[in-house]
Motif scaffolding. Structure first.
Motif, PDB file in Angstrom:
ATOM      1  N   TYR A 116      49.695 -17.709   0.670  1.00 53.36           N
ATOM      2  CA  TYR A 116      49.302 -17.636   2.072  1.00 53.36           C
ATOM      3  C   TYR A 116      50.408 -17.009   2.910  1.00 53.36           C
ATOM      4  O   TYR A 116      51.575 -17.383   2.810  1.00 53.36           O
ATOM      5  CB  TYR A 116      48.976 -19.033   2.587  1.00 53.36           C
ATOM      6  CG  TYR A 116      48.499 -19.074   4.011  1.00 53.36           C
ATOM      7  CD1 TYR A 116      47.251 -18.569   4.355  1.00 53.36           C
ATOM      8  CD2 TYR A 116      49.290 -19.598   5.014  1.00 53.36           C
ATOM      9  CE1 TYR A 116      46.802 -18.595   5.661  1.00 53.36           C
ATOM     10  CE2 TYR A 116      48.856 -19.638   6.326  1.00 53.36           C
ATOM     11  CZ  TYR A 116      47.610 -19.128   6.640  1.00 53.36           C
ATOM     12  OH  TYR A 116      47.170 -19.164   7.936  1.00 53.36           O
ATOM     13  N   SER A 122      45.217 -15.157 -10.484  1.00 50.70           N
ATOM     14  CA  SER A 122      44.783 -16.057 -11.548  1.00 50.70           C
ATOM     15  C   SER A 122      45.293 -15.512 -12.879  1.00 50.70           C
ATOM     16  O   SER A 122      45.419 -14.300 -13.065  1.00 50.70           O
ATOM     17  CB  SER A 122      43.260 -16.208 -11.574  1.00 50.70           C
ATOM     18  OG  SER A 122      42.650 -15.033 -12.040  1.00 50.70           O
ATOM     19  N   ASN A 143      44.496  -8.740  -3.078  1.00 49.28           N
ATOM     20  CA  ASN A 143      45.210  -8.881  -1.812  1.00 49.28           C
ATOM     21  C   ASN A 143      44.223  -8.843  -0.645  1.00 49.28           C
ATOM     22  O   ASN A 143      43.048  -8.519  -0.819  1.00 49.28           O
ATOM     23  CB  ASN A 143      46.326  -7.832  -1.692  1.00 49.28           C
ATOM     24  CG  ASN A 143      45.829  -6.447  -1.366  1.00 49.28           C
ATOM     25  OD1 ASN A 143      44.642  -6.169  -1.315  1.00 49.28           O
ATOM     26  ND2 ASN A 143      46.756  -5.534  -1.138  1.00 49.28           N
ATOM     27  N   ASN A 148      45.419 -20.800 -11.035  1.00 51.05           N
ATOM     28  CA  ASN A 148      44.872 -20.138  -9.854  1.00 51.05           C
ATOM     29  C   ASN A 148      45.833 -20.388  -8.711  1.00 51.05           C
ATOM     30  O   ASN A 148      46.181 -21.537  -8.433  1.00 51.05           O
ATOM     31  CB  ASN A 148      43.492 -20.683  -9.496  1.00 51.05           C
ATOM     32  CG  ASN A 148      42.463 -20.290 -10.519  1.00 51.05           C
ATOM     33  OD1 ASN A 148      42.302 -19.124 -10.811  1.00 51.05           O
ATOM     34  ND2 ASN A 148      41.781 -21.271 -11.083  1.00 51.05           N
ATOM     35  N   PHE A 197      46.923 -19.263  -4.626  1.00 47.21           N
ATOM     36  CA  PHE A 197      46.676 -18.592  -3.355  1.00 47.21           C
ATOM     37  C   PHE A 197      48.009 -18.505  -2.621  1.00 47.21           C
ATOM     38  O   PHE A 197      48.620 -19.533  -2.336  1.00 47.21           O
ATOM     39  CB  PHE A 197      45.662 -19.365  -2.510  1.00 47.21           C
ATOM     40  CG  PHE A 197      44.286 -19.351  -3.076  1.00 47.21           C
ATOM     41  CD1 PHE A 197      43.379 -18.364  -2.714  1.00 47.21           C
ATOM     42  CD2 PHE A 197      43.890 -20.307  -3.992  1.00 47.21           C
ATOM     43  CE1 PHE A 197      42.100 -18.342  -3.243  1.00 47.21           C
ATOM     44  CE2 PHE A 197      42.622 -20.296  -4.527  1.00 47.21           C
ATOM     45  CZ  PHE A 197      41.724 -19.315  -4.149  1.00 47.21           C
ATOM     46  N   TYR A 221      45.728 -14.283   2.764  1.00 51.46           N
ATOM     47  CA  TYR A 221      46.280 -14.733   1.494  1.00 51.46           C
ATOM     48  C   TYR A 221      46.039 -13.708   0.398  1.00 51.46           C
ATOM     49  O   TYR A 221      45.149 -12.882   0.477  1.00 51.46           O
ATOM     50  CB  TYR A 221      45.699 -16.085   1.082  1.00 51.46           C
ATOM     51  CG  TYR A 221      44.238 -16.048   0.738  1.00 51.46           C
ATOM     52  CD1 TYR A 221      43.823 -15.786  -0.563  1.00 51.46           C
ATOM     53  CD2 TYR A 221      43.266 -16.265   1.699  1.00 51.46           C
ATOM     54  CE1 TYR A 221      42.475 -15.727  -0.888  1.00 51.46           C
ATOM     55  CE2 TYR A 221      41.926 -16.219   1.385  1.00 51.46           C
ATOM     56  CZ  TYR A 221      41.545 -15.952   0.089  1.00 51.46           C
ATOM     57  OH  TYR A 221      40.218 -15.896  -0.231  1.00 51.46           O
ATOM     58  N   THR A 222      46.874 -13.802  -0.640  1.00 50.86           N
ATOM     59  CA  THR A 222      46.714 -13.038  -1.872  1.00 50.86           C
ATOM     60  C   THR A 222      46.347 -14.028  -2.955  1.00 50.86           C
ATOM     61  O   THR A 222      46.912 -15.121  -3.022  1.00 50.86           O
ATOM     62  CB  THR A 222      48.026 -12.306  -2.232  1.00 50.86           C
ATOM     63  OG1 THR A 222      48.325 -11.388  -1.183  1.00 50.86           O
ATOM     64  CG2 THR A 222      47.905 -11.562  -3.553  1.00 50.86           C
ATOM     65  N   TYR A 223      45.389 -13.664  -3.800  1.00 50.27           N
ATOM     66  CA  TYR A 223      44.903 -14.542  -4.870  1.00 50.27           C
ATOM     67  C   TYR A 223      45.421 -14.030  -6.213  1.00 50.27           C
ATOM     68  O   TYR A 223      45.404 -12.828  -6.475  1.00 50.27           O
ATOM     69  CB  TYR A 223      43.375 -14.562  -4.869  1.00 50.27           C
ATOM     70  CG  TYR A 223      42.776 -15.242  -6.070  1.00 50.27           C
ATOM     71  CD1 TYR A 223      42.794 -16.621  -6.177  1.00 50.27           C
ATOM     72  CD2 TYR A 223      42.198 -14.497  -7.097  1.00 50.27           C
ATOM     73  CE1 TYR A 223      42.244 -17.247  -7.287  1.00 50.27           C
ATOM     74  CE2 TYR A 223      41.648 -15.116  -8.199  1.00 50.27           C
ATOM     75  CZ  TYR A 223      41.672 -16.487  -8.292  1.00 50.27           C
ATOM     76  OH  TYR A 223      41.135 -17.102  -9.379  1.00 50.27           O
TER      77      TYR A 223
END
Length: 102
Positions: free
Chosen positions: A6, A17, A39, A2, A4, A13-15
């Motif tokens: 930033y 996984s 996003n 996972n 993040f 932030y964009t995540y």
């Protein structure tokens, strides 16, 4: 995994996984398995494999990819995607999709 990502300039932030990632000199990443990217603008990407080129700030693959957003738009890219790493510029290959009508 996972992650993040930033952006201190926008305070957003964009995540990302995924099940598996391999890095080459922390510049190029091969990412596999249950990939989900979201996003700050609400775009959501799902695929099984993607490559991330941090030097050129782009992601790409040639695998089936789904992109959706909070407005109900769902796009299916049968032959993959090329996009900026923040998903602001997206090129889908061989697409179909669903658009809500109000």
């Amino acid at each position: 995994m996972n992650l993040f990502i930033y952006d201190k300039n926008d305070n957003k932030y964009t995540y990302l996984s995924a099940d598996w990632v391999k890095s080459v000199d922390k510049i190029f990443y091969h990412i596999k398995g249950n990939i989900k990217i979201m996003n700050p603008e609400g775009f959501f990407l799902k695929t099984d494999e993607i490559f991330w080129d941090r030097r050129n700030k782009r992601i790409f693959n040639n695998k089936y990819t789904v992109i959706s957003n909070s407005n109900g738009i769902i796009l299916h890219a049968t032959n993959g995607i090329e996009a900026s790493e923040d998903l602001k510029k997206i090129r889908l290959k061989n697409i179909s999709g669903t658009f809500p009508i109000k």
